[in-house]
Motif scaffolding. Structure first.
Motif, mmCIF file in Angstrom:
data_model
loop_
_atom_site.group_PDB
_atom_site.id
_atom_site.type_symbol
_atom_site.label_atom_id
_atom_site.label_comp_id
_atom_site.label_asym_id
_atom_site.label_seq_id
_atom_site.Cartn_x
_atom_site.Cartn_y
_atom_site.Cartn_z
ATOM 1 N N PRO A 57 41.907 44.975 39.432
ATOM 2 C CA PRO A 57 42.615 46.133 38.871
ATOM 3 C C PRO A 57 44.104 45.858 38.687
ATOM 4 C CG PRO A 57 41.192 46.811 40.672
ATOM 5 C CD PRO A 57 41.207 45.310 40.665
ATOM 6 N N GLY A 58 44.714 46.652 37.850
ATOM 7 C CA GLY A 58 46.119 46.490 37.513
ATOM 8 C C GLY A 58 47.068 46.661 38.680
ATOM 9 N N ASP A 59 46.629 47.329 39.739
ATOM 10 C CA ASP A 59 47.533 47.542 40.868
ATOM 11 C C ASP A 59 47.582 46.355 41.828
ATOM 12 O OD1 ASP A 59 45.042 47.804 42.027
ATOM 13 O OD2 ASP A 59 45.550 49.601 43.171
ATOM 14 N N SER A 60 46.888 45.276 41.507
ATOM 15 C CA SER A 60 46.925 44.087 42.376
ATOM 16 C C SER A 60 48.060 43.172 41.927
ATOM 17 C CB SER A 60 45.583 43.360 42.351
ATOM 18 O OG SER A 60 45.283 42.915 41.053
ATOM 19 N N ARG A 61 49.272 43.631 42.121
ATOM 20 C CA ARG A 61 50.456 42.903 41.651
ATOM 21 C C ARG A 61 51.094 42.049 42.732
ATOM 22 N NH1 ARG A 61 52.889 47.621 37.824
ATOM 23 N NH2 ARG A 61 50.989 47.785 36.610
ATOM 24 N N SER A 62 50.470 41.989 43.875
ATOM 25 C CA SER A 62 50.957 41.126 44.944
ATOM 26 C C SER A 62 49.755 40.408 45.549
ATOM 27 C CB SER A 62 51.672 41.937 46.023
ATOM 28 O OG SER A 62 50.738 42.747 46.725
ATOM 29 N N LEU A 63 50.020 39.332 46.268
ATOM 30 C CA LEU A 63 48.921 38.613 46.904
ATOM 31 C C LEU A 63 48.267 39.456 47.997
ATOM 32 C CD1 LEU A 63 50.378 34.996 47.045
ATOM 33 C CD2 LEU A 63 48.701 35.943 45.459
ATOM 34 N N SER A 121 43.245 42.510 49.359
ATOM 35 C CA SER A 121 42.533 43.749 49.699
ATOM 36 C C SER A 121 41.293 43.948 48.825
ATOM 37 C CB SER A 121 43.468 44.959 49.591
ATOM 38 O OG SER A 121 43.750 45.253 48.236
ATOM 39 N N TYR A 122 41.241 43.318 47.667
ATOM 40 C CA TYR A 122 40.047 43.367 46.815
ATOM 41 C C TYR A 122 39.097 42.208 47.111
ATOM 42 C CZ TYR A 122 42.353 46.923 44.020
ATOM 43 O OH TYR A 122 42.964 48.077 43.606
ATOM 44 N N VAL A 123 39.647 41.040 47.392
ATOM 45 C CA VAL A 123 38.823 39.844 47.550
ATOM 46 C C VAL A 123 38.116 39.806 48.903
ATOM 47 C CG1 VAL A 123 38.898 37.323 47.671
ATOM 48 C CG2 VAL A 123 40.164 38.520 45.889
ATOM 49 N N ARG A 124 38.805 40.155 49.971
ATOM 50 C CA ARG A 124 38.220 40.065 51.316
ATOM 51 C C ARG A 124 36.926 40.847 51.482
ATOM 52 N NH1 ARG A 124 43.109 40.181 55.661
ATOM 53 N NH2 ARG A 124 43.723 38.010 55.396
ATOM 54 N N PRO A 125 36.836 42.102 51.030
ATOM 55 C CA PRO A 125 35.564 42.823 51.196
ATOM 56 C C PRO A 125 34.403 42.176 50.420
ATOM 57 C CG PRO A 125 37.333 44.353 50.678
ATOM 58 C CD PRO A 125 37.886 42.974 50.511
ATOM 59 N N ILE A 126 34.699 41.576 49.279
ATOM 60 C CA ILE A 126 33.651 40.914 48.502
ATOM 61 C C ILE A 126 33.167 39.669 49.232
ATOM 62 C CG2 ILE A 126 33.133 39.740 46.327
ATOM 63 C CD1 ILE A 126 35.177 41.655 45.000
ATOM 64 N N VAL A 127 34.102 38.879 49.740
ATOM 65 C CA VAL A 127 33.735 37.673 50.489
ATOM 66 C C VAL A 127 32.930 38.054 51.732
ATOM 67 C CG1 VAL A 127 34.677 35.750 51.844
ATOM 68 C CG2 VAL A 127 35.616 36.268 49.589
ATOM 69 N N SER A 128 33.325 39.106 52.427
ATOM 70 C CA SER A 128 32.592 39.559 53.613
ATOM 71 C C SER A 128 31.176 40.008 53.262
ATOM 72 C CB SER A 128 33.331 40.705 54.300
ATOM 73 O OG SER A 128 34.545 40.267 54.810
ATOM 74 N N ALA A 142 40.700 36.439 40.245
ATOM 75 C CA ALA A 142 40.210 35.756 41.435
ATOM 76 C C ALA A 142 38.952 34.984 41.058
ATOM 77 C CB ALA A 142 39.899 36.746 42.554
ATOM 78 N N GLU A 143 38.758 33.859 41.709
ATOM 79 C CA GLU A 143 37.520 33.108 41.594
ATOM 80 C C GLU A 143 36.951 32.972 42.991
ATOM 81 O OE1 GLU A 143 38.054 29.370 39.616
ATOM 82 O OE2 GLU A 143 38.181 30.322 37.650
ATOM 83 N N THR A 155 28.081 44.676 40.864
ATOM 84 C CA THR A 155 28.024 46.119 41.120
ATOM 85 C C THR A 155 29.253 46.647 41.846
ATOM 86 O OG1 THR A 155 26.784 45.770 43.170
ATOM 87 C CG2 THR A 155 25.506 46.165 41.164
ATOM 88 N N ARG A 156 30.217 45.770 42.137
ATOM 89 C CA ARG A 156 31.448 46.241 42.773
ATOM 90 C C ARG A 156 32.259 47.018 41.740
ATOM 91 N NH1 ARG A 156 31.567 45.041 48.365
ATOM 92 N NH2 ARG A 156 33.741 45.654 48.205
ATOM 93 N N PRO A 157 32.517 48.300 41.959
ATOM 94 C CA PRO A 157 33.203 49.104 40.943
ATOM 95 C C PRO A 157 34.684 48.771 40.782
ATOM 96 C CG PRO A 157 32.843 50.397 42.920
ATOM 97 C CD PRO A 157 32.153 49.075 43.134
ATOM 98 N N GLU A 158 35.284 48.149 41.782
ATOM 99 C CA GLU A 158 36.729 47.929 41.738
ATOM 100 C C GLU A 158 37.128 46.665 40.962
ATOM 101 O OE1 GLU A 158 35.363 46.042 45.646
ATOM 102 O OE2 GLU A 158 34.803 47.748 44.425
#
Length: 97
Positions: free
Chosen positions: A13-19, A24-31, A52-53, A79-82
């Motif tokens: 999403p556009g609000d991911s302007r910092s690492l 905060s988006y990548v960690r839940p997917i990896v988990s 992200a890859e 299916t991740r909506p974010e």
């Protein structure tokens, strides 16, 4: 023995302007992927805030089981909506490779 890999290219999403926001988006997917019992990590676009890859790897006795696990990983990410799944690159390796 068969091994399979998949790399998911994600648009964040556009609000991911910092690492920190990106994490905060990548960690839940990896988990969530680790609960499918695959090896997973963020593998690319590490310095890009909006992308992200995520890579996954699986080892199984049959090629069909590898495909089944990679299919379930792809469904989980898609299916991740974010996030938006832009592409998936898969490879299957057999004993002769």
């Amino acid at each position: 023995m068969f091994t399979g890999t998949a790399v998911f290219d994600l648009l964040l999403p556009g609000d991911s302007r910092s690492l920190k926001a990106k994490r905060s988006y990548v960690r839940p997917i990896v988990s969530a992927l680790r609960r499918v019992e695959v090896s997973t990590a963020e593998v690319g676009a590490l310095d890009l805030h909006g992308r992200a890859e995520i890579g996954v790897a699986v080892v199984a006795a049959t090629a069909a089981h590898v495909r089944e696990v990679l299919d379930s990983c792809e469904r989980l990410v898609a299916t991740r909506p974010e996030v938006e799944l832009l592409s998936v690159r898969r490879r299957l390796y057999g004993a002769d490779d």
